[in-house]
Write a protein that holds these residues in place. Structure first.
Motif, mmCIF file in Angstrom:
data_model
loop_
_atom_site.group_PDB
_atom_site.id
_atom_site.type_symbol
_atom_site.label_atom_id
_atom_site.label_comp_id
_atom_site.label_asym_id
_atom_site.label_seq_id
_atom_site.Cartn_x
_atom_site.Cartn_y
_atom_site.Cartn_z
ATOM 1 N N ARG A 31 2.386 -5.806 -2.158
ATOM 2 C CA ARG A 31 2.609 -4.485 -1.848
ATOM 3 C C ARG A 31 3.009 -4.494 -0.369
ATOM 4 O O ARG A 31 2.272 -4.908 0.636
ATOM 5 C CB ARG A 31 1.344 -3.515 -1.957
ATOM 6 C CG ARG A 31 0.086 -4.230 -1.647
ATOM 7 C CD ARG A 31 -1.075 -3.504 -2.090
ATOM 8 N NE ARG A 31 -1.273 -3.639 -3.441
ATOM 9 C CZ ARG A 31 -1.400 -2.761 -4.226
ATOM 10 N NH1 ARG A 31 -1.383 -1.500 -4.036
ATOM 11 N NH2 ARG A 31 -1.460 -2.717 -5.711
ATOM 12 N N TYR A 33 4.668 -1.665 2.812
ATOM 13 C CA TYR A 33 4.945 -0.344 3.148
ATOM 14 C C TYR A 33 5.813 -0.440 4.431
ATOM 15 O O TYR A 33 5.519 -1.250 5.143
ATOM 16 C CB TYR A 33 3.645 0.349 3.709
ATOM 17 C CG TYR A 33 2.599 0.113 2.346
ATOM 18 C CD1 TYR A 33 1.891 -1.080 2.363
ATOM 19 C CD2 TYR A 33 2.517 1.137 1.321
ATOM 20 C CE1 TYR A 33 0.893 -0.947 1.372
ATOM 21 C CE2 TYR A 33 1.588 1.041 0.356
ATOM 22 C CZ TYR A 33 0.883 -0.196 0.235
ATOM 23 O OH TYR A 33 -0.212 -0.275 -0.812
ATOM 24 N N TYR A 35 6.868 2.369 7.323
ATOM 25 C CA TYR A 35 6.425 3.605 8.283
ATOM 26 C C TYR A 35 7.638 3.896 9.119
ATOM 27 O O TYR A 35 7.821 2.909 10.080
ATOM 28 C CB TYR A 35 5.205 3.479 8.731
ATOM 29 C CG TYR A 35 3.869 3.579 7.963
ATOM 30 C CD1 TYR A 35 3.398 2.312 7.249
ATOM 31 C CD2 TYR A 35 3.374 4.685 7.360
ATOM 32 C CE1 TYR A 35 2.555 2.361 6.312
ATOM 33 C CE2 TYR A 35 2.418 4.664 6.444
ATOM 34 C CZ TYR A 35 1.778 3.526 5.990
ATOM 35 O OH TYR A 35 0.760 3.380 4.941
ATOM 36 N N VAL A 48 7.156 2.560 -0.195
ATOM 37 C CA VAL A 48 6.370 1.705 -0.863
ATOM 38 C C VAL A 48 6.923 0.811 -1.860
ATOM 39 O O VAL A 48 7.354 1.399 -2.929
ATOM 40 C CB VAL A 48 4.937 2.698 -1.480
ATOM 41 C CG1 VAL A 48 4.197 1.557 -2.186
ATOM 42 C CG2 VAL A 48 4.333 3.598 -0.615
ATOM 43 N N LEU A 50 6.008 -2.352 -4.364
ATOM 44 C CA LEU A 50 4.979 -2.791 -5.218
ATOM 45 C C LEU A 50 5.556 -4.054 -5.884
ATOM 46 O O LEU A 50 4.499 -4.484 -6.307
ATOM 47 C CB LEU A 50 4.397 -1.918 -5.980
ATOM 48 C CG LEU A 50 3.825 -0.387 -5.160
ATOM 49 C CD1 LEU A 50 3.218 0.503 -6.019
ATOM 50 C CD2 LEU A 50 2.558 -1.041 -4.144
ATOM 51 N N PHE A 88 8.019 0.541 11.484
ATOM 52 C CA PHE A 88 6.823 -0.473 11.062
ATOM 53 C C PHE A 88 6.902 -0.994 9.709
ATOM 54 O O PHE A 88 7.011 0.043 8.857
ATOM 55 C CB PHE A 88 5.258 -0.186 11.590
ATOM 56 C CG PHE A 88 5.293 0.486 12.781
ATOM 57 C CD1 PHE A 88 5.125 1.346 13.372
ATOM 58 C CD2 PHE A 88 4.862 -0.857 13.813
ATOM 59 C CE1 PHE A 88 5.150 1.691 14.663
ATOM 60 C CE2 PHE A 88 4.453 -0.578 15.080
ATOM 61 C CZ PHE A 88 4.779 0.629 15.405
ATOM 62 N N GLY A 92 -0.164 -5.239 2.582
ATOM 63 C CA GLY A 92 -1.350 -4.891 1.977
ATOM 64 C C GLY A 92 -1.845 -6.434 1.354
ATOM 65 O O GLY A 92 -1.140 -6.932 0.915
ATOM 66 N N LEU A 98 -4.355 -2.917 5.844
ATOM 67 C CA LEU A 98 -2.985 -3.227 6.098
ATOM 68 C C LEU A 98 -2.829 -4.096 7.376
ATOM 69 O O LEU A 98 -3.412 -3.673 8.167
ATOM 70 C CB LEU A 98 -2.180 -1.754 6.165
ATOM 71 C CG LEU A 98 -1.976 -0.810 4.917
ATOM 72 C CD1 LEU A 98 -1.465 0.263 5.452
ATOM 73 C CD2 LEU A 98 -1.438 -1.692 4.166
ATOM 74 N N PHE A 100 -0.011 -4.857 10.137
ATOM 75 C CA PHE A 100 1.255 -4.084 10.618
ATOM 76 C C PHE A 100 2.005 -5.329 11.403
ATOM 77 O O PHE A 100 1.611 -6.043 11.793
ATOM 78 C CB PHE A 100 0.944 -3.011 11.457
ATOM 79 C CG PHE A 100 0.696 -1.946 10.893
ATOM 80 C CD1 PHE A 100 -0.744 -1.612 10.346
ATOM 81 C CD2 PHE A 100 1.775 -0.939 10.710
ATOM 82 C CE1 PHE A 100 -0.982 -0.381 9.791
ATOM 83 C CE2 PHE A 100 1.382 0.581 9.675
ATOM 84 C CZ PHE A 100 0.133 0.745 9.446
#
Lengths: 110, 116
Positions: A31, A33, A35, A48, A50, A88, A92, A98, A100
Motif C-alpha cells: 500500500r 499513498y 499526498y 491510494v 493497493l 509526498f 504503509g 505511514l 513518508f
C-alpha cells in the motif's frame, strides 16, 4: 526498518512539460499513498495504490505501483502552474504507521 | 461531516513552557495518529491511539512528550518544557479502523508550534 526515498527532492519545470517523481521503499509493502501539500497547509490525499501494477490517474497526474521493484512513480503531464506544491509518497506497513518520503518540491514556471 | 479538527492552528511558546495540541477526529473515527513535520522534511510518525489507549508510541521522544485520547473529548499531544528543536508542524490523522485501510488517513490542518 522501512525507509522511503523520493527523488528528485526539488523539481523546477516549465509549463507544458512532462516529468516523473520516483518513490523507492526498502521493505515489502502493498500500500502506497501520494499526498500533495501546499505551503502552510495540510496534506491532501491524491492517490491510494493497493496492489502491484495499480495505476491511477487524476487530471494531469498519474501514479503507478510496482511492488516487486518497490517503486512508485508520479507522472506529471503537461504541467501547469497550479501543480506547484510539495508531493509526498508514503508507504504503509503491517502496522499502523505511514512512513513518508522527504517530499518533492515542484515549481512550475510559466 | 467535519474533517479532522486541530487547534490551535498556530502556537507560540517560550522555552520551558508547556504546549498542548488538540485533535478531534472525524465523526465515527476512533483511531488517532500524530505526526511531526520538521521544516523542509517529511512527516514522522509519533504515536497511535485509540480511545483511552496508547497503541504505539514508538515515534515519541522519551522525555517531555505525552499523548492521550480520553473517552470524552479530543486527543491531546502535550509537550512539556519546550525547546527550540520542538518547533515544527504537528499533524493529526484519524481513521475508522486500525491501519490505513483502503483510503489512507485523513489529516487535520496541523498545529504550527514555534518556540521562541
Amino acid at each position: 526498518e522501512l525507509k522511503v526515498e523520493q527523488n528528485p527532492l526539488f523539481l523546477s519545470m516549465q509549463e507544458g512539460k512532462n516529468y516523473t517523481i520516483y518513490c523507492n521503499y526498502s521493505t515489502t509493502s502493498d500500500r502506497l499513498y501520494w499526498y500533495r501539500q501546499d505551503p502552510g497547509k495540510s496534506l491532501e490525499s491524491l492517490f491510494v495504490l493497493l496492489s502491484n501494477g495499480a495505476v491511477k490517474q487524476e487530471g494531469r497526474l498519474m501514479a503507478s505501483l510496482d511492488t516487486k521493484a518497490r517503486l512508485s512513480t508520479l507522472h506529471i503531464t503537461a504541467a501547469v502552474h497550479d501543480l506547484s506544491a510539495t508531493y509526498f509518497c508514503a508507504v504503509g506497513n503491517s502496522g499502523n504507521k505511514l512512513v513518508f518520503g522527504a517530499g518533492t518540491i515542484l515549481r512550475v514556471k510559466s | 461531516n467535519a474533517g479532522v479538527m486541530q487547534n490551535p492552528r498556530h502556537l507560540v511558546r517560550r522555552r520551558g513552557q508547556e504546549a498542548r495540541l488538540r485533535c478531534s477526529p472525524m465523526k465515527g473515527h476512533s483511531h488517532v495518529y500524530w505526526y511531526r513535520q520538521l521544516p523542509e522534511e517529511g512527516l514522522k510518525f509519533m504515536v497511535y491511539l485509540q480511545k483511552e489507549n496508547i497503541i504505539d508510541e514508538s515515534g515519541m521522544p522519551k522525555e517531555r512528550f505525552s499523548a492521550e485520547f480520553p473517552k470524552e473529548g479530543p486527543s491531546i499531544l502535550r509537550i512539556q518544557q519546550v525547546v527550540r528543536g520542538d518547533s515544527a508542524a504537528y499533524f493529526c490523522a484519524s481513521s475508522p479502523t486500525a491501519g490505513q485501510g483502503n483510503y489512507g488517513y485523513t489529516f487535520g490542518s496541523g498545529t504550527r508550534l514555534t518556540v521562541v
